[in-house]
Motif scaffolding. Sequence first.
Motif, PDB file in Angstrom:
ATOM      1  N   SER A  19       0.832  -1.195   0.000  1.00  0.00           N
ATOM      2  CA  SER A  19       0.000   0.000   0.000  1.00  0.00           C
ATOM      3  C   SER A  19       0.870   1.249   0.000  1.00  0.00           C
ATOM      4  N   THR A  73      -1.071   9.055   3.275  1.00  0.00           N
ATOM      5  CA  THR A  73      -1.147   9.216   4.732  1.00  0.00           C
ATOM      6  C   THR A  73      -0.668   7.964   5.469  1.00  0.00           C
ATOM      7  N   GLY A  74      -0.716   6.815   4.788  1.00  0.00           N
ATOM      8  CA  GLY A  74      -0.177   5.599   5.408  1.00  0.00           C
ATOM      9  C   GLY A  74       1.300   5.773   5.730  1.00  0.00           C
ATOM     10  N   ALA A  75       2.003   6.525   4.871  1.00  0.00           N
ATOM     11  CA  ALA A  75       3.443   6.763   5.100  1.00  0.00           C
ATOM     12  C   ALA A  75       3.653   7.507   6.414  1.00  0.00           C
ATOM     13  N   ARG A  78       3.194   4.997   9.163  1.00  0.00           N
ATOM     14  CA  ARG A  78       4.362   4.107   9.132  1.00  0.00           C
ATOM     15  C   ARG A  78       5.586   4.804   9.735  1.00  0.00           C
ATOM     16  N   ARG A 142       9.041   0.882   4.949  1.00  0.00           N
ATOM     17  CA  ARG A 142       8.566  -0.301   4.218  1.00  0.00           C
ATOM     18  C   ARG A 142       9.150  -1.590   4.776  1.00  0.00           C
ATOM     19  N   VAL A 150       2.531  -1.114  12.721  1.00  0.00           N
ATOM     20  CA  VAL A 150       1.792   0.113  12.393  1.00  0.00           C
ATOM     21  C   VAL A 150       0.319   0.099  12.824  1.00  0.00           C
ATOM     22  N   SER A 151      -0.326  -1.069  12.802  1.00  0.00           N
ATOM     23  CA  SER A 151      -1.735  -1.104  13.215  1.00  0.00           C
ATOM     24  C   SER A 151      -1.898  -0.643  14.656  1.00  0.00           C
ATOM     25  N   ALA A 154      -1.423   3.057  14.824  1.00  0.00           N
ATOM     26  CA  ALA A 154      -2.535   3.814  14.222  1.00  0.00           C
ATOM     27  C   ALA A 154      -3.776   3.833  15.122  1.00  0.00           C
ATOM     28  N   ARG A 160      -3.495  10.003  16.200  1.00  0.00           N
ATOM     29  CA  ARG A 160      -4.406  10.234  15.070  1.00  0.00           C
ATOM     30  C   ARG A 160      -4.802  11.710  15.005  1.00  0.00           C
ATOM     31  N   GLY A 181      -5.881   6.965   2.180  1.00  0.00           N
ATOM     32  CA  GLY A 181      -5.666   6.406   3.518  1.00  0.00           C
ATOM     33  C   GLY A 181      -6.858   5.598   3.955  1.00  0.00           C
ATOM     34  N   ARG A 182      -7.276   5.810   5.204  1.00  0.00           N
ATOM     35  CA  ARG A 182      -8.438   5.077   5.727  1.00  0.00           C
ATOM     36  C   ARG A 182      -9.543   6.031   6.167  1.00  0.00           C
ATOM     37  N   GLN A 184      -9.655   9.571   5.124  1.00  0.00           N
ATOM     38  CA  GLN A 184      -9.486  10.861   4.455  1.00  0.00           C
ATOM     39  C   GLN A 184     -10.822  11.510   4.096  1.00  0.00           C
ATOM     40  N   ARG A 232      -5.933  -7.144   9.779  1.00  0.00           N
ATOM     41  CA  ARG A 232      -5.696  -5.698   9.594  1.00  0.00           C
ATOM     42  C   ARG A 232      -6.994  -4.958   9.340  1.00  0.00           C
ATOM     43  N   ASP A 236      -8.398  -1.951  11.547  1.00  0.00           N
ATOM     44  CA  ASP A 236      -8.703  -0.649  10.944  1.00  0.00           C
ATOM     45  C   ASP A 236     -10.171  -0.252  11.174  1.00  0.00           C
TER      46      ASP A 236
HETATM   47  O1   DC Z   1      -1.882   2.220   3.642  1.00  0.00           O
HETATM   48  P1   DC Z   1      -0.744   1.684   4.495  1.00  0.00           P
HETATM   49  O2   DC Z   1      -0.651   0.168   4.538  1.00  0.00           O
HETATM   50  O3   DC Z   1       0.573   2.314   4.191  1.00  0.00           O
HETATM   51  O4   DC Z   1      -1.147   2.109   5.975  1.00  0.00           O
HETATM   52  C1   DC Z   1      -0.346   1.752   7.060  1.00  0.00           C
HETATM   53  C2   DC Z   1      -1.190   1.638   8.291  1.00  0.00           C
HETATM   54  O5   DC Z   1      -1.662   2.908   8.705  1.00  0.00           O
HETATM   55  C3   DC Z   1      -2.407   0.714   8.218  1.00  0.00           C
HETATM   56  O6   DC Z   1      -2.430  -0.084   9.390  1.00  0.00           O
HETATM   57  C4   DC Z   1      -3.592   1.632   8.222  1.00  0.00           C
HETATM   58  C5   DC Z   1      -3.059   2.875   8.892  1.00  0.00           C
HETATM   59  N1   DC Z   1      -3.612   4.096   8.336  1.00  0.00           N
HETATM   60  C6   DC Z   1      -4.574   4.733   9.057  1.00  0.00           C
HETATM   61  O7   DC Z   1      -4.948   4.245  10.124  1.00  0.00           O
HETATM   62  N2   DC Z   1      -5.085   5.901   8.603  1.00  0.00           N
HETATM   63  C7   DC Z   1      -4.666   6.427   7.448  1.00  0.00           C
HETATM   64  N3   DC Z   1      -5.192   7.579   7.022  1.00  0.00           N
HETATM   65  C8   DC Z   1      -3.686   5.766   6.680  1.00  0.00           C
HETATM   66  C9   DC Z   1      -3.173   4.589   7.152  1.00  0.00           C
END
Ligand code: DC
Length: 278
Positions: A19, A73-75, A78, A142, A150-151, A154, A160, A181-182, A184, A232, A236
């Motif tokens: 991702s 935003t995942g970056a 991470r 990565r 990361v979970s 997050a 957050r 992202g998740r 946005q 995951r 999430d």
């Molecule tokens: O999309 P990704 O795999 O790079 O995301 C990494 C982690 O971050 C994944 O566990 C979900 C979380 N995440 C989140 O909670 N909110 C976001 N806006 C983006 C990613």
Amino acid sequence: MSHKGDTLHLPAVAVEAASGSIARPGRPTMGRRKSVIPQGVDIIVTIDGPAGTGKSTVAQSLAERLGLDLLDTGAMYRAAAAIAIDQGLIDGVRAEDPATTARFVQIVADADLHFDWMADPPAIMAMSKATGRYEPLNERIRTPDVTKAVSAVARVVELRRHMVRKQRLIGQQHPRLVTEGRDQGSVVFPDALVKFYLDADLRVRAERRADQLREAGYPAQADELMAELARRDEADRTREEGPLVCPQDAITVDTTRLNFDQVVDRLERDVLDRVGVA
Ligand code: DC
């Protein structure tokens, strides 16, 4: 992402980049692209959805086609996970120890995570206490330990909230943006002009992930990856703050039977329709 075949193939990059953003050499620098969307039109496009739907590569390609900036935003989550690990705080964060968690969020705030927009795709940067300089974290984020951690990271509510503030600031500075992202469309940019929610069958997502791992030279079984992805998804979807949800006003795109180009074509068409560009 490979454009071949009849399903959404992800590119053979580092194992954990399913991702993540994939560098494509030779593209123009972010923020200076020629855009089909008239200058002066601010437009935020959000792309949310579970892991393995191809969000990152689709977002990258869509931003490129439309001449918009790209926010991964995942970056950012991470990078926070990498900091938690490197500062020896990850066990306390996992255990939800309040003192450790507060310290962790402060350290992340001090690291002043941001993107170098001159890189393509933009590079995630953090202030390093060791060097006293901003250092890129692209490769670090990565690595498998970061993906594993990361979970838990997050889920940290204060983290957050910090990220949401940062992402909104980025949205102000880059008002012509594709962001993925998740949360946005649901939390960070509820007024975004166009919202997408990408989804796909769990098995197909696991197969894509397995293909990607094998292309990168790692043995992978879709069955095992299904269980990991399901875990995951659950993490999430069930977290207290900013859970993965499909915003009511989002366009849902099921990518199960679509290839990469079909997905990007569909999203591009929807955005152009929305802004009235034929
Ligand atoms: O999309 P990704 O795999 O790079 O995301 C990494 C982690 O971050 C994944 O566990 C979900 C979380 N995440 C989140 O909670 N909110 C976001 N806006 C983006 C990613």
